[in-house]
Design a protein around this motif. Structure first.
Motif, mmCIF file in Angstrom:
data_model
loop_
_atom_site.group_PDB
_atom_site.id
_atom_site.type_symbol
_atom_site.label_atom_id
_atom_site.label_comp_id
_atom_site.label_asym_id
_atom_site.label_seq_id
_atom_site.Cartn_x
_atom_site.Cartn_y
_atom_site.Cartn_z
ATOM 1 N N SER A 32 89.684 27.228 -48.390
ATOM 2 C CA SER A 32 90.785 27.929 -47.293
ATOM 3 C C SER A 32 91.689 26.774 -45.890
ATOM 4 C CB SER A 32 90.401 28.400 -46.023
ATOM 5 O OG SER A 32 88.749 28.115 -45.301
ATOM 6 N N ILE A 33 93.206 27.264 -45.765
ATOM 7 C CA ILE A 33 93.026 25.901 -45.337
ATOM 8 C C ILE A 33 94.182 26.661 -44.163
ATOM 9 C CG2 ILE A 33 95.633 23.946 -45.165
ATOM 10 C CD1 ILE A 33 95.184 24.109 -48.209
ATOM 11 N N ARG A 34 93.605 25.460 -42.100
ATOM 12 C CA ARG A 34 94.029 26.737 -41.403
ATOM 13 C C ARG A 34 95.245 26.054 -41.108
ATOM 14 N NH1 ARG A 34 92.250 28.357 -37.375
ATOM 15 N NH2 ARG A 34 90.399 28.437 -38.039
ATOM 16 N N VAL A 35 96.734 26.810 -40.958
ATOM 17 C CA VAL A 35 98.140 26.449 -41.045
ATOM 18 C C VAL A 35 97.910 26.187 -38.976
ATOM 19 C CG1 VAL A 35 100.028 27.324 -41.576
ATOM 20 C CG2 VAL A 35 98.168 27.247 -43.337
ATOM 21 N N SER A 36 98.381 24.695 -38.564
ATOM 22 C CA SER A 36 98.307 25.504 -37.403
ATOM 23 C C SER A 36 100.098 25.612 -36.683
ATOM 24 C CB SER A 36 98.811 24.211 -36.594
ATOM 25 O OG SER A 36 98.693 23.675 -35.250
ATOM 26 N N ALA A 37 100.151 26.666 -35.812
ATOM 27 C CA ALA A 37 101.788 27.556 -35.770
ATOM 28 C C ALA A 37 101.323 26.848 -33.984
ATOM 29 C CB ALA A 37 101.655 28.541 -35.618
ATOM 30 N N ALA A 38 100.595 25.410 -33.785
ATOM 31 C CA ALA A 38 100.344 25.270 -32.640
ATOM 32 C C ALA A 38 102.041 24.791 -31.281
ATOM 33 C CB ALA A 38 99.529 24.449 -31.633
ATOM 34 N N ASP A 39 102.923 24.078 -31.910
ATOM 35 C CA ASP A 39 103.949 23.761 -32.243
ATOM 36 C C ASP A 39 104.955 25.098 -31.976
ATOM 37 O OD1 ASP A 39 104.300 23.173 -34.230
ATOM 38 O OD2 ASP A 39 105.360 21.663 -34.731
ATOM 39 N N LEU A 40 104.761 25.599 -32.454
ATOM 40 C CA LEU A 40 105.916 26.550 -32.758
ATOM 41 C C LEU A 40 106.167 27.442 -32.032
ATOM 42 C CD1 LEU A 40 105.020 26.862 -36.774
ATOM 43 C CD2 LEU A 40 106.910 25.999 -35.589
ATOM 44 N N ASP A 41 107.552 28.096 -31.988
ATOM 45 C CA ASP A 41 107.229 29.654 -31.148
ATOM 46 C C ASP A 41 107.428 30.869 -31.735
ATOM 47 O OD1 ASP A 41 108.558 31.375 -29.226
ATOM 48 O OD2 ASP A 41 109.920 31.168 -28.618
ATOM 49 N N VAL A 42 106.838 31.614 -32.205
ATOM 50 C CA VAL A 42 106.665 32.323 -33.812
ATOM 51 C C VAL A 42 107.194 33.885 -32.958
ATOM 52 C CG1 VAL A 42 104.970 31.489 -34.824
ATOM 53 C CG2 VAL A 42 104.845 33.281 -32.914
ATOM 54 N N THR A 43 107.673 33.549 -31.650
ATOM 55 C CA THR A 43 108.791 34.899 -31.666
ATOM 56 C C THR A 43 110.378 34.754 -31.559
ATOM 57 O OG1 THR A 43 109.079 34.168 -29.203
ATOM 58 C CG2 THR A 43 106.689 35.290 -29.423
ATOM 59 N N SER A 44 111.060 33.598 -31.955
ATOM 60 C CA SER A 44 112.024 32.908 -32.423
ATOM 61 C C SER A 44 111.654 33.696 -34.099
ATOM 62 C CB SER A 44 112.142 31.891 -31.944
ATOM 63 O OG SER A 44 111.996 30.752 -32.130
ATOM 64 N N ALA A 45 113.348 33.426 -34.359
ATOM 65 C CA ALA A 45 113.331 33.435 -35.732
ATOM 66 C C ALA A 45 113.755 32.090 -35.793
ATOM 67 C CB ALA A 45 114.709 33.236 -36.249
ATOM 68 N N GLN A 46 113.893 30.587 -35.150
ATOM 69 C CA GLN A 46 113.557 29.525 -35.577
ATOM 70 C C GLN A 46 112.148 29.115 -36.604
ATOM 71 O OE1 GLN A 46 115.325 26.359 -33.004
ATOM 72 N NE2 GLN A 46 114.417 25.212 -34.399
ATOM 73 N N GLY A 47 110.998 29.754 -35.429
ATOM 74 C CA GLY A 47 110.308 28.984 -35.323
ATOM 75 C C GLY A 47 109.195 29.858 -35.825
ATOM 76 N N THR A 48 109.482 31.183 -36.463
ATOM 77 C CA THR A 48 109.188 32.026 -37.951
ATOM 78 C C THR A 48 109.370 31.146 -39.353
ATOM 79 O OG1 THR A 48 110.796 33.887 -37.597
ATOM 80 C CG2 THR A 48 108.775 34.528 -37.020
ATOM 81 N N ARG A 49 110.546 30.721 -38.986
ATOM 82 C CA ARG A 49 110.941 30.680 -40.656
ATOM 83 C C ARG A 49 110.071 29.205 -40.993
ATOM 84 N NH1 ARG A 49 116.123 31.885 -39.165
ATOM 85 N NH2 ARG A 49 116.334 29.731 -37.959
ATOM 86 N N ALA A 50 109.903 28.132 -40.157
ATOM 87 C CA ALA A 50 108.818 26.896 -39.875
ATOM 88 C C ALA A 50 107.793 27.476 -40.284
ATOM 89 C CB ALA A 50 108.937 26.104 -38.657
ATOM 90 N N LEU A 51 107.067 28.610 -39.744
ATOM 91 C CA LEU A 51 105.516 28.806 -39.575
ATOM 92 C C LEU A 51 105.524 29.581 -41.553
ATOM 93 C CD1 LEU A 51 102.258 30.189 -38.896
ATOM 94 C CD2 LEU A 51 104.214 32.199 -37.913
ATOM 95 N N ASP A 52 106.571 30.117 -42.170
ATOM 96 C CA ASP A 52 107.044 30.601 -43.552
ATOM 97 C C ASP A 52 106.610 29.527 -44.017
ATOM 98 O OD1 ASP A 52 106.784 33.057 -42.231
ATOM 99 O OD2 ASP A 52 109.201 33.219 -42.704
ATOM 100 N N ARG A 53 107.741 28.548 -43.871
ATOM 101 C CA ARG A 53 107.113 26.912 -44.287
ATOM 102 C C ARG A 53 105.844 27.349 -44.387
ATOM 103 N NH1 ARG A 53 112.486 26.491 -41.800
ATOM 104 N NH2 ARG A 53 111.450 25.030 -40.265
ATOM 105 N N ARG A 54 104.957 26.584 -43.547
ATOM 106 C CA ARG A 54 103.943 26.012 -43.464
ATOM 107 C C ARG A 54 102.897 26.789 -44.384
ATOM 108 N NH1 ARG A 54 103.078 24.186 -37.008
ATOM 109 N NH2 ARG A 54 105.046 22.956 -37.259
#
Length: 110
Positions: A32-54
């Motif tokens: 397993s790998i932990r994917v951090s989203a601490a620096d992302l606003d996952v409520t925004s489209a830009q944040g979710t796109r960045a999360l999806d790439r990660r």
């Protein structure tokens, strides 16, 4: 209280998936790998796109490289991708749904 219980249930489910898949593929680089989203606003489209790439990159890291010469390994690799993608999808959904009250990271398991 219900949110904490739901988080615990999600974590347990992901660990069960990781354990069963890891038993089938002992030579892969990581369970397993932990994917951090601490620096992302996952409520925004830009944040979710960045999360999806990660998440996409993490799925590839969890499953390792495809050995195209071995049919068994090809099948195991495809199975790993399927399980890891499902794990990523479930983690992403939980993170986005509870963006304001959840720790900003996801475990990607195989």
């Amino acid at each position: 209280m219900e949110v904490d219980m739901m988080k615990s249930m999600i974590i347990v489910a992901l660990l069960m998936v990781a354990t069963s898949a890891a038993a089938q593929q002992p030579e892969s680089p990581a369970n397993s790998i932990r994917v951090s989203a601490a620096d992302l606003d996952v409520t925004s489209a830009q944040g979710t796109r960045a999360l999806d790439r990660r998440l996409k990159a993490a799925v590839r890291r969890v499953c390792g490289e495809l050995d195209a010469r071995d049919p068994y390994r090809q099948s195991a690799y495809r199975q790993c991708l399927t399980i890891a993608r499902q794990s990523a999808k479930a983690g992403r959904a939980a993170l986005v749904a509870h963006a304001s009250d959840q720790a900003p990271s996801i475990n990607i398991s195989r």
